[in-house]
Design a protein around this motif. Structure first.
Motif, short mmCIF file in Angstrom:
data_model
loop_
_atom_site.label_atom_id
_atom_site.label_comp_id
_atom_site.label_asym_id
_atom_site.label_seq_id
_atom_site.Cartn_x
_atom_site.Cartn_y
_atom_site.Cartn_z
N VAL A 10 36.50 56.22 29.24
CA VAL A 10 36.91 57.74 29.90
C VAL A 10 38.57 58.56 30.83
N VAL A 11 38.13 57.44 32.16
CA VAL A 11 39.03 57.19 33.18
C VAL A 11 40.34 57.35 32.11
N VAL A 12 40.74 56.19 30.97
CA VAL A 12 41.87 55.94 30.32
C VAL A 12 42.49 56.65 30.25
N VAL A 13 41.31 57.34 29.25
CA VAL A 13 41.75 58.62 27.73
C VAL A 13 42.86 60.03 28.97
N ALA A 19 28.34 50.02 31.25
CA ALA A 19 28.58 51.44 31.59
C ALA A 19 29.55 51.96 32.46
N ALA A 20 30.57 51.06 33.41
CA ALA A 20 31.99 50.55 33.56
C ALA A 20 32.79 50.45 32.81
N ARG A 21 32.55 49.62 31.61
CA ARG A 21 33.53 50.07 30.58
C ARG A 21 33.63 50.97 29.85
N THR A 22 32.30 51.49 29.61
CA THR A 22 32.87 53.44 28.89
C THR A 22 33.35 54.35 30.17
N ILE A 62 33.59 60.25 23.56
CA ILE A 62 33.14 59.36 23.81
C ILE A 62 31.47 58.71 24.29
N TYR A 63 30.98 60.25 24.90
CA TYR A 63 29.82 59.27 25.35
C TYR A 63 29.06 58.78 24.45
N ALA A 64 29.58 60.31 23.42
CA ALA A 64 28.46 59.99 22.04
C ALA A 64 28.48 58.59 20.86
N PHE A 65 29.85 57.94 21.36
CA PHE A 65 29.67 56.21 20.86
C PHE A 65 29.56 55.86 21.46
N PHE A 66 29.81 55.96 23.06
CA PHE A 66 29.23 54.97 23.71
C PHE A 66 27.06 54.73 24.34
#
Length: 328
Positions: free
Chosen positions: A246-249, A239-242, A291-295
């Protein structure tokens, strides 16, 4: 004399000049696509988290708040159609109202990112106390406070604009705000520098601890007594990686927005450079659900249930969306 078709308001001597471009049609198509996609995808996120009770976790509530702000960004993109040629035709009051919501949604999005970073920091760095420190109630209160603070902040920031509409416009057809350099610097500090610093510091700490935990799990995952806790830690790290993605993008899309604002010492929403960075920032709201759909498998499953209208069935909100098979 300047040709009438080059002016926003040909009958006014104080009219701004239109922006000439041969790519207006392409920009219209691009903005339309981004707007529709942003609204639909974020609406799916909102419905998913709101409908399925199994998704009512503190982290998902933060994602819900972010999806709400992204949803409104999708609607605000429609107003960019009015600024493609560099002219604003709805008057100074509507300009201030548009900029007010634009800045409020921007600040609330940044606030949501800070809350997400704090959530992941506690989950990874203090996992034993996460369930007691981060609850649904506390997450809900934090979200409400985030939106209230954004609203108050924008009222303070644009007080002079609302008291004297059009005070900072240099010509008729211009839509600008925060013309004062000091005001722009204050907004830059609170909305960008301070918030981004907090986000980066927290996620650097999360990354370091997550790497250490991953190494420890490799040695202990074989033990049956530790298998359950190792699985839980692995889930938190994922979850932290996902959310890190999101944060980096978000930062990649946000940084140019404020870099232009700093270099120009104001927020000129009808400038060419300003338009580009605004489009980039708006596009971030479309990327988050992708991103949610991918992870996240739960998001893909919930979308399938929504599209097939199975959420209309009685008791569908009780479905365990986190399991592999939720369709009966």
């Amino acid at each position: 004399m300047m040709e009438e078709n080059e002016l926003c308001f040909p009958h006014l001597n104080t009219s701004c000049k239109k922006r000439n471009s041969s790519s207006f049609v392409l920009i219209h198509i691009m903005l339309s696509f981004i707007s529709v996609l942003t609204v639909i995808l974020n609406l799916l996120v909102i419905i998913s988290i709101f409908h399925f009770k199994k998704l009512h976790t503190p982290t998902n509530l933060l994602l819900l708040s972010l999806a709400v702000s992204d949803f409104f960004v999708g609607l605000l993109i429609l107003f960019q159609f009015l600024l493609i040629d560099g002219c604003w035709y709805l008057g100074d009051n509507m300009c201030n109202l548009y900029l007010f919501f634009d800045i409020m949604i921007t600040s609330s999005s940044v606030g949501n990112m800070v809350l997400i970073s704090v959530d992941r920091y506690i989950a990874i760095c203090d996992p034993l106390h996460y369930l007691t420190k981060v609850t649904v109630r506390r997450a809900s209160v934090s979200i409400v406070l985030c939106w209230i603070c954004s609203f108050i902040y924008c009222n303070i920031l644009m007080k002079e604009d609302f008291e004297h509409p059009g005070k900072f416009t240099s010509c008729s057809g211009e839509c600008v705000a925060l013309k004062h350099y000091i005001t722009g610097v204050v907004d830059l500090f609170f909305t960008f520098i301070a918030s981004v610093t907090v986000i980066i510091v927290l996620y650097v700490r999360v990354f370091v601890v997550a790497v250490l935990q991953a190494r420890v799990m490799r040695f202990h995952v074989a033990a049956s007594s530790l298998h359950k806790s190792a699985t839980a830690k692995k889930s938190e790290i994922k979850a932290a990686r996902t959310l890190g993605v999101v944060v980096v993008v978000f930062l990649v899309c946000l940084c140019p927005y404020f870099c232009v604002a700093l270099s120009e010492q104001d927020y000129l929403f009808n400038a060419s450079s300003g338009s580009f960075v605004i489009y980039l920032f708006y596009f971030n709201s479309c990327l988050n659900p992708l991103i949610y759909a991918f992870f996240y498998s739960w998001f893909r499953k919930s979308v399938r249930l929504i599209v097939t209208l199975q959420i209309l069935k009685a008791g569908s909100c009780e479905a365990n969306i986190l399991q592999k098979d939720v369709v009966k």
